[in-house]
Scaffold this active site. Structure first.
Site: not given
Ligand code: NBG
Length: 832
Positions: A368, A556-557, A562, A664, A668
Site C-alpha cells: 500500500h 485525509k490524514r 499529501k 480512496t 468518494k
Molecule cells: C495507504 C495509501 C493510500 C491508499 C491506501 C489503501 C498506507 C500504508 N497506505 O494511497 O497511502 O489508498 O493505503 O490502499 O496506509
C-alpha cells in the site's frame, strides 16, 4: 414474540413490519434498562434500536452459516491490523433495505433517525485509507456473495479523538466500548493460546525427525468477537473477527510454572497491554516491540482459527489452498507466512517442501505504499526474542530464498544484499511477504508500475508473474446511498437502482448532463448538502460559512507527502493578493480541512496549527468581505466524512506525484459530484482517464519528473524562493510572526522544511515550491469554470457519471478472479 417465517423478524419476504419493529424497540428499552421510551436517553434508544436490528441480522447470519456449511465454498481471510468500519447502524439498515421504513417508524415514535445514529461511536479501528479500504472490501465481499472473514484486533481504544485547542491538535482517548457495543458477539468457544518469548528445544524422534518444543514462554488467550458484515439486499452476512486478549487462567499455566506468581502477573500485564491501543501512524511504522506482539497475536489466532475451521470438514491438509486464501493487508500481518509454516510443520508434521507449497498457494500480499518510513523491518534481537520458533522458520525461509536468488542470478551479490529477508540485523517483512506469497499487488496502476520498475524491481525481475495491479475502490452503499441520500434518490429516479449493486450503471447519468432541469436539480442537491455541512460547521466551529461559496475540501490524514502545506500556502498567497488588489474579482471560497496527525509527527501537527492560525487571521479580517473562509473540522472520521464528501465542490488530491499509492477519498468525492484538483498520482491517473482531462484540474510534476529529481538531486527550492516574490512573501510570513504574533519562531520548522539553506538538496522533499504556480493556475481555472454555472453543473455530473470503475465491487471481483478464486454463496431464506 411473533414468529418469523421468512428470513427475519421484521422482513417478511422483504416487507418491513413497522408496528412490530416499534414494539421490539420498546421491548428492548424495557428489558435492557427497565425504562419506558419517555424515560430512556438517546443513547439507550440507540442501543435498543440496534438490538432490534441485530435480531434480524442474527437470523441472516445463521442463514449464511448454513449456506456455507452446505456449499463448502472457498473463502478468503482478509488479515488486517486495521478495519476502519465506521458506524454500523445506518449502514446495516441500508443493506437490509429498510432504512426509510425504520426512519419513518422512529419518526412516528417522535424520534429522529439522525440523532439516534449519532449516538453510535465510530468504531475507529484504523488510521486512514488502508483501514477504510479493508472495511469497504468486507462490505463488497458480502454484497457480491463471497464468503469472507476479516481478521483484526479489538483495540480497546481506537484512533484517538482529536480536539483542537488554541489551534493545536490534542489527542483524547477513544473509549468506544464504554457504553457497550451492540454489533459484536463474544465467541469464547473459539479461544486460542498465543505464546511469546521462551526458547525452542529440539527433540530427536524415534523416526529420525526432529520435533521442536517451545518452552518457558508467556501466553495469553485470544478471544474472538464477531461483527456482522451485511451484504446489500442478499441475506448474506459475513464475519469480521476482532481478537481480544485475556490472561491465561492460573491453572492453565505450564505445569513447570505453576505457583510462579511473578510469571502469572507478567502474563496478566501482557494481556492487558496487548490490545489496548491502535498505533496512530499512517504510512509510518513505529517499530515498537508491542506492535510486533500485536501482529503475531492476531495473526496466530486467525491462522489457527482458519486451519481448524478447515479441518472440521476436510481430511487432507494439502487441500487447504482449495478452500482457503489469506490476503495480507500490507506487511503488518506478514508473520502469517511463518505462523502457517509453523502450524504445518510442528502441529501437522508436514515436511518443509509440502508446508511451503501450501503456504505459498494460500498467501498473497498487497503493498500500500512506497514511503520508505512505512516499510516494516524488525531488529533481529526483538524478533527472535519474542518469537523464537517463528524466527527459526524465517531464517530457514531466508536461507532457501538466497539459494534461489543465487541460482537465478549467479554471482550477483548485490541482488542478495538487496533482496535477503534477514539482512543488516533486521527482518524485512516486505521481502518475506513477496518471497512467500503467490501474488503481490499494488493498489493503483501507477503505483504498481512504480513498484515493478523502482521499489521492488529486483523482486519483479525474479518473480514477474507474481506482480499484478488491483486499483482500489469504495463502496457506493456507504458513500452515496447512506451518505448522500438526496443524490442517491435523484440518481435512482433518473436511471433506476441498478447502480447500487453495479456502479458501472451510473454512467447513464451522463444522458442528463446537458438537460437544464437535471443540472438544476443536481446542483440544488449539492446546495442542500452544503447547507447541511454549513450547519455542522456552525455548530462545531462557530464559523459562519456561505453555502453559495465554492466548498474546496481537503480531508485525509495529515502527512507531508499529501501536501496540506501546499494548500494552506496557496490560501496565504490568495489572501495577500486580495489585500493588495481589493478591486479584483474573486469568487467566494470556503477552504475546508479535516485531518488527524500522528501524535509524534511534529511537522504534521505544526501544519494543523498553521491552518488554524491562518483561519484565525483571514476569517476575522472584515476588509475581505468573507471572500475567503478557512475551516478546520475537528476529529475527521468516517461519520462526518460522509457529509463532507456530499457537500464538496472541489476535491483536493494534491500529493507529490509518485507518493500516494492510490487514495480512496478522491473516489468518494468524485462519486458525489465534486471536481478534482490533483496531481498525476495514485488513482487520480485513472480517474482522469475515466472522466476526461477537461473535467478534472491536473497540475504539477509527473511521477517520472519527481523520481528523476530525486535520483539526480538537482532540485533547488532556494532558486525559486529568490526569483519569485509571491512565494517569498508567503514564506516570510511563516517566520515574521504574521500568523503567530506572540511567537514568530512558531512555524520555523515548516519554513525550514521548504528551504533549509544549510543543505539545499534535502529541502522541500515534497516539491511544494516546484508545483506552487502550477497549482495556483489550476485553482484560477477552477474559479473560472465555477462562474459558468452550466459548465460546472455538467462537469460535476460527469464526475458522478464516470465514477463507475471506482466501486470496491469491481476491485473485489478482480481479486476473486485473479488471486483468490472464491466460489459464490447463495443464501436462501430459511425457516429458522
Ligand atoms: C495507504 C495509501 C493510500 C491508499 C491506501 C489503501 C498506507 C500504508 N497506505 O494511497 O497511502 O489508498 O493505503 O490502499 O496506509
Amino acid at each position: 414474540m411473533r414468529v418469523n417465517t421468512e428470513g427475519g423478524i421484521y422482513l417478511k419476504k422483504d416487507v418491513f413490519d413497522k408496528e412490530h419493529f416499534k414494539e421490539e424497540v420498546r421491548d428492548h428499552v424495557k428489558k435492557l434498562y427497565r425504562k419506558t421510551m419517555d424515560e430512556a436517553s438517546d443513547q439507550e434508544i440507540f442501543q435498543a434500536v440496534s438490538y432490534a436490528v441485530k435480531d434480524v441480522v442474527i437470523n441472516q447470519w445463521m442463514e449464511t452459516q448454513h449456506a456455507m456449511k452446505k456449499d463448502d465454498p472457498k473463502v478468503v481471510y482478509y488479515m488486517s491490523m486495521e478495519f476502519l468500519v465506521g458506524r454500523a447502524l445506518g449502514n446495516n439498515l441500508i443493506n437490509l433495505t429498510c432504512y426509510k421504513e425504520v426512519a419513518e417508524a422512529l419518526e412516528e415514535m417522535g424520534l429522529d433517525i439522525n440523532v439516534i445514529e449519532d449516538q453510535e461511536p465510530d468504531p475507529a479501528l484504523g488510521n486512514g485509507g488502508l483501514g477504510r479500504l479493508a472495511a469497504c472490501f468486507m462490505e463488497s465481499l458480502a454484497t457480491l456473495g463471497y464468503g469472507a472473514y476479516g481478521c483484526g484486533i479489538r483495540y480497546h481504544y481506537g484512533m484517538f479523538r482529536q480536539e483542537i485547542i488554541d489551534g493545536f491538535q490534542v489527542e483524547r482517548p477513544d473509549d468506544w466500548l464504554k457504553e457497550g457495543y451492540p454489533f459484536e458477539l463474544r465467541r469464547p468457544e473459539y479461544t486460542f493460546e498465543i505464546k511469546f518469548g521462551g526458547y525452542v528445544r529440539a527433540e530427536n524422534m524415534a523416526d529420525g525427525r526432529t520435533k521442536f518444543v517451545h518452552e518457558g514462554y508467556q501466553a495469553v488467550r485470544a478471544i474472538p468477537y464477531d461483527m456482522p458484515i451485511l451484504g446489500y439486499n442478499n441475506h448474506m452476512v459475513n464475519t469480521l473477527i476482532i481478537w481480544d486478549a485475556e490472561p491465561m487462567e492460573r491453572f492453565e499455566l505450564d505445569s513447570f510454572d505453576k505457583g510462579d506468581y511473578r510469571k502469572a502477573v507478567e502474563q496478566e500485564n501482557l494481556a492487558r497491554n496487548l490490545v489496548d491501543v491502535l498505533y496512530p501512524n499512517d504510512n509510518h511504522i513505529s517499530g515498537k516491540e508491542l506492535r510486533l506482539k500485536q501482529q503475531y497475536f492476531f495473526v496466530s489466532a486467525s491462522v489457527q482459527r482458519a486451519v481448524e475451521r478447515f479441518k472440521k470438514t476436510h481430511e487432507d491438509i494439502h487441500d487447504l489452498p482449495k478452500k482457503v486464501a489469506f490476503q495480507l493487508n500490507d506487511t503488518h500481518p506478514t508473520v502469517a507466512v511463518a505462523e502457517l509454516m509453523r502450524y504445518l510443520l510442528d502441529e501437522e508434521g508436514l515436511d518443509w517442501d509440502d508446508a511451503w507449497e501450501i503456504t505459498t498457494q494460500v498467501c498473497a500480499y498487497t503493498n500500500h505504499t512506497i514511503m520508505a518510513e512505512a516499510l516494516e523491518k524488525w531488529p533481529i534481537e526483538i524478533f527472535s526474542r519474542l518469537l523464537p520458533r517463528i524466527y527459526q522458520i524465517v531464517e530457514e525461509i531466508n536461507r532457501r530464498f538466497i539459494l534461489r536468488i543465487q541460482e537465478k542470478f549467479p554471482g550477483d551479490q548485490g541482488k542478495i544484499n538487496r533482496m535477503a529477508i534477514v539482512q543488516d540485523g533486521q527482518v524485512k517483512m516486505a521481502h518475506l511477504a513477496i518471497a512467500a506469497g503467490h501474488s503481490v499487488n499494488g493498489v493503483a496502476r501507477l503505483h504498481t508500475e512504480i513498484l515493478k520498475n523502482q521499489e521492488l524491481r529486483d523482486f519483479y525481475e525474479m518473480f514477474p508473474g507474481k506482480f499484478n495491479n488491483k486499483t482500489n475502490g469504495i463502496t457506493q452503499r456507504r458513500f452515496l446511498l447512506h451518505g448522500n441520500q438526496l443524490l442517491a434518490n435523484w440518481v435512482t429516479d433518473h436511471i433506476g437502482p441498478e447502480w447500487i449493486t453495479d456502479l458501472s450503471k451510473i454512467e447513464k447519468v451522463s444522458l442528463f448532463v446537458d438537460d437544464e432541469k437535471a443540472q438544476h436539480e443536481f446542483m440544488n442537491i449539492k446546495y442542500q448538502n452544503k447547507l447541511r455541512l454549513a450547519k455542522y460547521i456552525k455548530e462545531h466551529n462557530g464559523i459562519d460559512v456561505n453555502p453559495r461559496s465554492i466548498f474546496d475540501v481537503q480531508v485525509k490524514r495529515l502527512h507531508e507527502y499529501k501536501r496540506q502545506l501546499l494548500n494552506i500556502l496557496h490560501i496565504m498567497y490568495l489572501y495577500n493578493d486580495l489585500k493588495e488588489h481589493p478591486e479584483r474579482e474573486f469568487y467566494p471560497r470556503t477552504f475546508i480541512f479535516g485531518a488527524k496527525a500522528a501524535a509524534g509527527y511534529k511537522n504534521a501537527k505544526l501544519t494543523i496549527k498553521l491552518i488554524n492560525s491562518v483561519a484565525e487571521v483571514i476569517n476575522n479580517d472584515k476588509s475581505i468581505q468573507d471572500k475567503i473562509k478557512v475551516v478546520f473540522i475537528e476529529d475527521y472520521r468516517v461519520s462526518n466524512a460522509e457529509w463532507i464528501f456530499a457537500a464538496a465542490d472541489v476535491s483536493e488530491q494534491i500529493s507529490t506525484a509518485s507518493k500516494e499509492a492510490s487514495g480512496t477519498g478522491n473516489m468518494k468525492f468524485m462519486l458525489n459530484g465534486a471536481v478534482t484538483i490533483g496531481t498525476m498520482d495514485g488513482a487520480n491517473v485513472e480517474m482522469v482517464e475515466e472522466v476526461g482531462k477537461d473535467n478534472m484540474f491536473i497540475f504539477g510534476m509527473s511521477s517520472d519528473e519527481v523520481i528523476a529529481h530525486e535520483r539526480n538531486r538537482d532540485y533547488n527550492p532556494m532558486q525559486i524562493f529568490n526569483n519569485d516574490q509571491d512565494i517569498r512573501k508567503v514564506l516570510m510570513q511563516l517566520i515574521n510572526g504574521f500568523y503567530s504574533p506572540n511567537n514568530s519562531e512558531l512555524f520555523r520548522d515548516l519554513y525550514n522544511s521548504l528551504l533549509n539553506t544549510q543543505c539545499t538538496q534535502y529541502a522541500d522533499t515534497y516539491f511544494i515550491l516546484a508545483d506552487f504556480h502550477s497549482y495556483a493556475n489550476a485553482q484560477k481555472a477552477i474559479e473560472e469554470a465555477y462562474r459558468d454555472e452550466k459548465r460546472w453543473a455538467k462537469m460535476s455530473m460527469l464526475n458522478t457519471a464516470h465514477s463507475g470503475k471506482f466501486s470496491s465491487d469491481r476491485t473485489i471481483q478482480e481479486y476473486v478472479d485473479e488471486i483468490w478464486h472464491l466460489d459464490k454463496v447463495v443464501v436462501e431464506q430459511e425457516n429458522l
